[in-house]
Design an enzyme around this catalytic site. Structure first.
Site, short mmCIF file in Angstrom:
data_model
loop_
_atom_site.label_atom_id
_atom_site.label_comp_id
_atom_site.label_asym_id
_atom_site.label_seq_id
_atom_site.Cartn_x
_atom_site.Cartn_y
_atom_site.Cartn_z
CG HIS A 91 -3.33 3.24 2.51
ND1 HIS A 91 -3.98 2.92 1.33
CD2 HIS A 91 -3.25 2.08 3.20
CE1 HIS A 91 -4.26 1.63 1.32
NE2 HIS A 91 -3.84 1.10 2.46
CG ASN B 164 -6.74 -1.13 1.63
OD1 ASN B 164 -6.11 -0.59 0.73
ND2 ASN B 164 -6.15 -1.69 2.67
CB CYS C 237 -0.93 0.00 1.20
SG CYS C 237 -1.96 -1.46 1.24
N1 ACO Z 1 -17.73 -9.93 9.39
C1 ACO Z 1 -18.11 -10.34 10.61
N2 ACO Z 1 -17.26 -10.69 11.57
C2 ACO Z 1 -15.94 -10.64 11.28
C3 ACO Z 1 -15.47 -10.23 10.02
C4 ACO Z 1 -16.42 -9.87 9.06
N3 ACO Z 1 -16.08 -9.46 7.82
N4 ACO Z 1 -14.13 -10.27 10.05
C5 ACO Z 1 -13.76 -10.69 11.27
N5 ACO Z 1 -14.86 -10.91 12.00
C6 ACO Z 1 -14.95 -11.40 13.38
C7 ACO Z 1 -13.71 -12.14 13.80
O1 ACO Z 1 -13.78 -13.47 13.37
C8 ACO Z 1 -13.77 -12.00 15.29
O2 ACO Z 1 -14.69 -12.92 15.78
P1 ACO Z 1 -14.36 -13.73 17.14
O3 ACO Z 1 -14.29 -12.67 18.20
O4 ACO Z 1 -15.54 -14.63 17.28
O5 ACO Z 1 -13.08 -14.43 16.91
C9 ACO Z 1 -14.39 -10.62 15.49
O6 ACO Z 1 -14.99 -10.28 14.25
C10 ACO Z 1 -13.37 -9.55 15.82
O7 ACO Z 1 -12.27 -9.70 14.96
P2 ACO Z 1 -11.07 -8.71 15.03
O8 ACO Z 1 -10.04 -9.13 14.02
O9 ACO Z 1 -10.64 -8.53 16.45
O10 ACO Z 1 -11.77 -7.36 14.54
P3 ACO Z 1 -11.15 -5.96 14.50
O11 ACO Z 1 -12.00 -5.03 15.27
O12 ACO Z 1 -9.68 -5.97 14.76
O13 ACO Z 1 -11.32 -5.59 12.96
C11 ACO Z 1 -10.09 -5.50 10.92
C12 ACO Z 1 -10.72 -6.40 11.95
C13 ACO Z 1 -11.18 -4.64 10.31
C14 ACO Z 1 -9.46 -6.36 9.84
C15 ACO Z 1 -9.06 -4.61 11.60
O14 ACO Z 1 -8.16 -5.36 12.36
C16 ACO Z 1 -8.28 -3.82 10.61
O15 ACO Z 1 -8.79 -2.95 9.94
N6 ACO Z 1 -6.97 -4.09 10.55
C17 ACO Z 1 -6.13 -3.40 9.60
C18 ACO Z 1 -6.28 -4.08 8.32
C19 ACO Z 1 -5.84 -3.21 7.25
O16 ACO Z 1 -6.18 -2.07 7.18
N7 ACO Z 1 -5.07 -3.82 6.39
C20 ACO Z 1 -4.61 -3.18 5.32
C21 ACO Z 1 -3.52 -2.20 5.66
S1 ACO Z 1 -2.16 -2.51 4.77
C22 ACO Z 1 -2.71 -2.56 3.29
O17 ACO Z 1 -3.51 -1.76 2.94
C23 ACO Z 1 -2.25 -3.66 2.35
#
Ligand code: ACO
Length: 357
Positions: free
Chosen positions: A254, A284, A114
């Site tokens: 970003h 994203n 990214c």
């Molecule tokens: N729908 C429903 N539930 C979901 C989903 C979904 N799409 N995805 C995950 N969950 C569930 C998980 O399984 C978990 O369930 P559990 O508690 O029963 O195990 C629960 O939601 C919480 O999961 P977390 O991973 O803790 O959720 P979080 O609040 O951290 O959000 C997310 C996840 C959105 C991916 C977040 O961590 C994030 O944005 N991280 C950065 C990712 C990113 O931006 N990556 C790209 C940057 S680098 C680049 O751009 C290449």
């Protein structure tokens, strides 16, 4: 030698196919409420079968060149930032060179996930300011939908496709790209990657069966590091430019997650009103997100000549970086208008003529 490198053209292309969160609800176990509240994303664009990273790049580049009033044959360098290239090789930039008819241009890709667009901007700026070239088309483009595991709800809801481009030119103006800083930490590479298909884990039936050619991510770790790194990079780029946050008219981060963006702004004590956000409509788009956002910010009147702008990015690698620039805007009619601009003018003339008095 030119004093500065300035952005004289900009443009973007987003596929027409919109995928909403409601549609994702039918593919994986997720909900519009979860995706919107955790990420800010409401919909994303998905490339159609015939569209590729190079075809979207070419469309974005044409708009940017037209705005800069440059002909393809005047282009000296094409740099595509992408982690979803058309091929392992040759470079996607070579496909763009051919499609544009940029017969005198060099072409190569930059891969920093990214952070690819900011990295490409750093390279192009260096080449322009050193006098090696007079201009470059700098593109950020991705077709990440082809690298998503559509059974993995933790990743497939996050990404979208698209391309954005800018034209960078040598200028004696006292303004331009004021600073670009880049950082990396390869020790955490496995936290966001496509494991197989490269030289380390070549493609086999087994790697395909295990889905190792698709994006894997440890989202929580990415989140925490992204916030700190982006905020630190922003401060570093500002210091190098000799500016403070009060000088910045617009931050263009970003677009990875609205919560990351908000926390970066909070950490910097920077008001969200001066942060550009369009993640709700595109998701994203990795390397494409900043140049798409720049184009939309200009189109909606949020970028004006003389504005100081802060770009900040974070991505797989890990890689991160930031750039401070002064918005130069379009040329003052020194060059003849390009074909798209002439067509726009002709349409505006017709609209004016048929408008009821
Ligand atoms: N729908 C429903 N539930 C979901 C989903 C979904 N799409 N995805 C995950 N969950 C569930 C998980 O399984 C978990 O369930 P559990 O508690 O029963 O195990 C629960 O939601 C919480 O999961 P977390 O991973 O803790 O959720 P979080 O609040 O951290 O959000 C997310 C996840 C959105 C991916 C977040 O961590 C994030 O944005 N991280 C950065 C990712 C990113 O931006 N990556 C790209 C940057 S680098 C680049 O751009 C290449």
């Amino acid at each position: 030698m030119a004093k500065n490198a300035v952005i004289t053209g900009w443009g973007f292309y987003a596929p027409s196919r919109v995928m909403t969160n409601a549609e994702l609800e039918r593919i994986v176990d997720t909900s519009d409420e979860w995706i919107t509240s955790r990420t800010g994303i409401r919909e994303r664009r998905i490339a159609s079968d015939g569209e590729t990273t190079s075809s979207m790049s070419t469309r974005a580049a044409r708009v940017a060149l037209d705005r800069a009033r440059l002909r393809p044959q005047d282009v000296q360098m094409i740099i595509v930032g992408t982690c979803s290239p058309d091929y392992v090789f040759p470079a996607t930039a070579c496909m763009v060179q051919n499609d544009l008819g940029a017969t005198r241009a060099g072409a190569f890709d930059i891969e920093a996930a990214c952070t690819s667009f900011v990295s490409a901007l750093a390279v192009a700026r260096g080449m322009v300011v050193s006098g090696a070239i007079q201009n470059a088309v700098v593109i950020g483009a991705e077709t990440l939908s082809r690298f998503l595991n559509w059974k993995d709800r933790t990743t497939c809801v996050l990404f979208g496709d698209g391309a954005g481009a800018v034209v960078l030119e040598a200028s004696n103006a006292s303004v331009g790209i004021e600073s670009v800083i880049l950082h990396s930490d390869g020790s955490q590479a496995e936290k966001l990657m496509i494991p197989a298909g490269g030289a380390r884990i070549p493609a086999t039936q087994g790697t395909l069966d295990r889905g190792q050619h698709l994006i894997t991510m440890q989202g929580g770790d990415v989140f925490k590091l992204a916030v700190k790194s982006m905020a630190d990079a922003a401060e570093e780029a500002l210091a190098e430019a000799g500016l403070g946050l009060d000088d910045i008219a617009l931050m263009v981060p970003h677009q990875a997650n609205i919560r990351i963006i908000e926390q970066v702004a909070k950490r910097l004590h920077f008001p969200m009103e001066r942060v550009f956000v369009n993640i709700q409509r595109y998701g994203n788009t990795s390397a494409a997100s900043i140049p798409i956002a720049i184009s939309e910010a200009e189109a909606t009147g949020r970028l004006r000549r003389g504005d100081k702008v802060l770009l900040v990015a974070f991505g797989g690698g890990f890689t991160w970086g930031a750039s401070v620039l002064e918005w130069f805007g379009a040329h003052d009619g020194v060059r003849p208008p390009g074909p798209l601009e002439r067509a726009r003018g002709a349409i505006e003339d017709v609209v004016e003529r048929v408008r009821p008095v």
